[in-house]
Write an enzyme that holds these catalytic residues in place. Structure first.
Site, PDB file in Angstrom:
ATOM      1  N   SER A 130      14.016  62.849  46.766  1.00  0.00           N
ATOM      2  CA  SER A 130      14.479  64.280  47.728  1.00  0.00           C
ATOM      3  C   SER A 130      15.440  63.457  48.743  1.00  0.00           C
ATOM      4  CB  SER A 130      13.223  64.473  48.570  1.00  0.00           C
ATOM      5  OG  SER A 130      12.179  65.066  47.572  1.00  0.00           O
TER       6      SER A 130
ATOM      7  N   SER B 252       7.682  75.639  49.565  1.00  0.00           N
ATOM      8  CA  SER B 252       8.583  75.107  48.909  1.00  0.00           C
ATOM      9  C   SER B 252       9.954  74.565  49.613  1.00  0.00           C
ATOM     10  CB  SER B 252       8.922  75.879  47.385  1.00  0.00           C
ATOM     11  OG  SER B 252      10.362  75.271  47.141  1.00  0.00           O
TER      12      SER B 252
ATOM     13  N   GLN C 160      12.563  73.123  48.193  1.00  0.00           N
ATOM     14  CA  GLN C 160      13.771  73.461  47.700  1.00  0.00           C
ATOM     15  C   GLN C 160      14.061  74.737  48.285  1.00  0.00           C
ATOM     16  OE1 GLN C 160      13.126  72.753  43.524  1.00  0.00           O
ATOM     17  NE2 GLN C 160      12.748  70.764  43.953  1.00  0.00           N
TER      18      GLN C 160
ATOM     19  N   ASP D 192       3.587  66.405  44.183  1.00  0.00           N
ATOM     20  CA  ASP D 192       4.127  65.538  42.945  1.00  0.00           C
ATOM     21  C   ASP D 192       3.223  64.295  42.747  1.00  0.00           C
ATOM     22  OD1 ASP D 192       6.440  67.004  42.851  1.00  0.00           O
ATOM     23  OD2 ASP D 192       7.840  65.561  43.951  1.00  0.00           O
TER      24      ASP D 192
ATOM     25  N   ARG E 251       2.242  71.302  34.761  1.00  0.00           N
ATOM     26  CA  ARG E 251       1.608  70.090  34.957  1.00  0.00           C
ATOM     27  C   ARG E 251       0.010  70.283  35.073  1.00  0.00           C
ATOM     28  NH1 ARG E 251       5.987  66.973  39.302  1.00  0.00           N
ATOM     29  NH2 ARG E 251       7.241  66.516  37.613  1.00  0.00           N
TER      30      ARG E 251
HETATM   31  C1  S3P Z   1      11.463  68.476  46.258  1.00  0.00           C
HETATM   32  C2  S3P Z   1      10.576  69.633  46.708  1.00  0.00           C
HETATM   33  C3  S3P Z   1       9.323  69.854  45.788  1.00  0.00           C
HETATM   34  C4  S3P Z   1       9.016  68.616  45.044  1.00  0.00           C
HETATM   35  C5  S3P Z   1      10.211  68.198  44.224  1.00  0.00           C
HETATM   36  C6  S3P Z   1      11.275  67.865  45.094  1.00  0.00           C
HETATM   37  C7  S3P Z   1      12.645  68.507  47.411  1.00  0.00           C
HETATM   38  O1  S3P Z   1       9.605  70.903  45.108  1.00  0.00           O
HETATM   39  O2  S3P Z   1       8.030  69.035  43.888  1.00  0.00           O
HETATM   40  O3  S3P Z   1      10.093  67.102  43.247  1.00  0.00           O
HETATM   41  O4  S3P Z   1      13.561  67.460  47.137  1.00  0.00           O
HETATM   42  O5  S3P Z   1      12.681  69.469  47.961  1.00  0.00           O
HETATM   43  P1  S3P Z   1       9.395  72.387  45.447  1.00  0.00           P
HETATM   44  O6  S3P Z   1      10.254  72.636  46.620  1.00  0.00           O
HETATM   45  O7  S3P Z   1       9.576  73.206  44.390  1.00  0.00           O
HETATM   46  O8  S3P Z   1       7.953  72.356  46.026  1.00  0.00           O
END
Ligand code: S3P
Length: 425
Positions: free
Chosen positions: A20, A164, A166, A312, A343
């Site tokens: 990340s 989330s 992301q 994760d 998963r």
């Molecule tokens: C991540 C956020 C998580 C994680 C992914 C990386 C990130 O996803 O599962 O492997 O770098 O912001 P989500 O934001 O969809 O939960």
């Protein structure tokens, strides 16, 4: 790949840089002014997809032996790519880059591999569109490929249904360019690497409970980043060290940001023997060495606010639960269904193939521990975290295990099997 059980594991391992944080350092470095020098960058396929996308938009990025150097061109320095941007297998690339692209003054099409083309993008299309973005899912299924036509954006207060990082990050990045303040409220706090790093690059970002707030920026400024080791890669050695008898593993320099380290809380609740050593801080992110020793685990309930802080790591914790005394319940984790693979279904299917007592639920799993696992043929579904979890399962099971598409570990941990193998000697 075929794996045999081992009697114990001993030694020291340094896991690769956090995925990340590696993605973010390239993205934010590209839209910052000046040079960003990134140490311990993860050269896995996902982060290389991010580098490739920014190179196509005119950013010079050097990938040396010790550091990656990004020659940023400022908030308005990206140029229109002359091709479709390929995000590969990476949800982080696809979603975060959409937040950066929505306010540009050019149009772009984004796509990725078979898995990325099935992952939900409505969750970023909706809030970015509320800000004024024009994003079209070309197949009208709210998945990539996405056509993004750059538009001026306005700040919003968005309340997200999912925790989330992301989604939050896409909105905050768009907010850098928006007219007025942008706020994102989540049901629970997701990882906050974007907030920490944007602040480190000079942005005005703050957090109030589960709301992240960003003001529009004039400019970001390049900085030196030391990427901590990835706790999502460390988890495989945590599980291996706990499950195999007579084992002791020292995992060096692991990121333990509280919005990521739910694993440590749950391990403690399960009775795991893990000691944190050398706690320190790198580029705003806390780190520590983890000393892991074989432990008798007990079942637990994993739910609520801890879920986004270990999303994760849940597949590997499900494996640990098979070796625990009593029942482990994982709930509130339906996000697991929309990762690189489903998963919940795939963990349940593969753990059952090895003899575990697992029931799949709508939002998690119920695992009754204590049944010995036996070797099996494991379909990783090309999901790196499934492959690595079952490599650990194979070491603790009876008989041979075969993992199909085992090379998918290249997504986040290219040297995984070598590092694991070294501890077996
Ligand atoms: C991540 C956020 C998580 C994680 C992914 C990386 C990130 O996803 O599962 O492997 O770098 O912001 P989500 O934001 O969809 O939960």
């Amino acid at each position: 790949m075929k794996l045999q059980p081992v009697s114990h594991l001993r030694g020291e391992v340094t896991v690769p840089g956090d995925k990340s944080i590696s993605h973010r350092s390239v993205m934010f470095g590209s839209i910052a002014k000046g040079t960003t020098e990134i140490h311990n960058f993860l050269k896995g396929a996902d982060c290389l997809s991010t580098i490739s996308c920014f190179r196509h938009m005119g950013i010079e990025i050097e990938t040396g032996d010790t550091a990656v150097t990004v020659h940023g061109k400022g908030l308005r320095g990206l140029k229109a790519p002359d091709c479709i941007l390929d995000c590969g297998n990476s949800g982080t690339t696809t979603r975060l880059i959409s937040g950066i692209l929505a306010p540009q003054n050019f149009d772009v099409t984004l796509t990725g591999d078979e898995s990325i083309q099935k992952r939900p993008m409505g969750r970023i299309i909706e809030p970015l569109s509320m800000m004024g973005a024009q994003i079209e899912s070309i197949r009208k299924n709210n998945c990539a490929p996405l056509k993004i036509c750059g538009k001026p954006l306005a700040g919003i207060h968005y309340t997200s249904k999912v925790a989330s990082a992301q989604v939050k990050s896409a909105i905050l990045l768009a907010g850098l360019y928006a007219d007025g303040e942008t706020r994102v409220t989540e049901p629970q706090l997701s990882r906050n690497h974007t907030e920490l790093m944007l602040r480190f690059f000079g942005a005005d970002v703050r957090t109030e409970n589960t709301t992240a707030i960003i003001s529009p920026a004039q400019e970001l400024y390049g900085n030196k980043i030391q990427v901590p080791g990835d706790i999502s890669s460390a988890v495989y050695f945590v599980a291996a060290g706990l499950l195999l008898p007579n084992s002791e593993i020292l995992i060096k320099n692991v990121g333990i940001n509280p919005t990521r380290a739910g694993l440590l809380t749950v391990c403690k609740n399960m009775g795991a023997n893990i000691t944190l050593l050398n706690e320190t801080r790198d580029s705003s992110e806390p780190t520590a060495d983890l000393l892991v020793r074989s432990s008798s685990l007990k079942g637990t309930v994993i739910e609520g606010a801890v879920i986004p802080a270990m999303i994760d790591e849940l597949p590997t914790v499900a494996l640990m639960a098979c070796f625990a005394e009593g029942t482990t319940v994982i709930k509130d984790a339906s996000e697991l269904k929309v990762k690189e693979s489903n998963r919940i279904a795939i963990m349940a299917e593969n753990l059952k193939a090895m003899g575990a007592d697992v029931t799949e639920t709508e939002d998690g799993m119920i695992i009754r521990g204590g049944r010995p696992l036996h070797g099996a043929v494991i379909d990783s579904h090309k999901d790196h975290r499934i492959a690595m979890t079952f490599a650990v399962a194979a070491l603790a099971a009876e008989g041979e295990t075969e993992i199909l598409d085992a090379d998918c570990v290249n997504i986040s941990y290219p040297a995984f099997y070598e590092d694991l193998g070294r501890l077996c000697r």
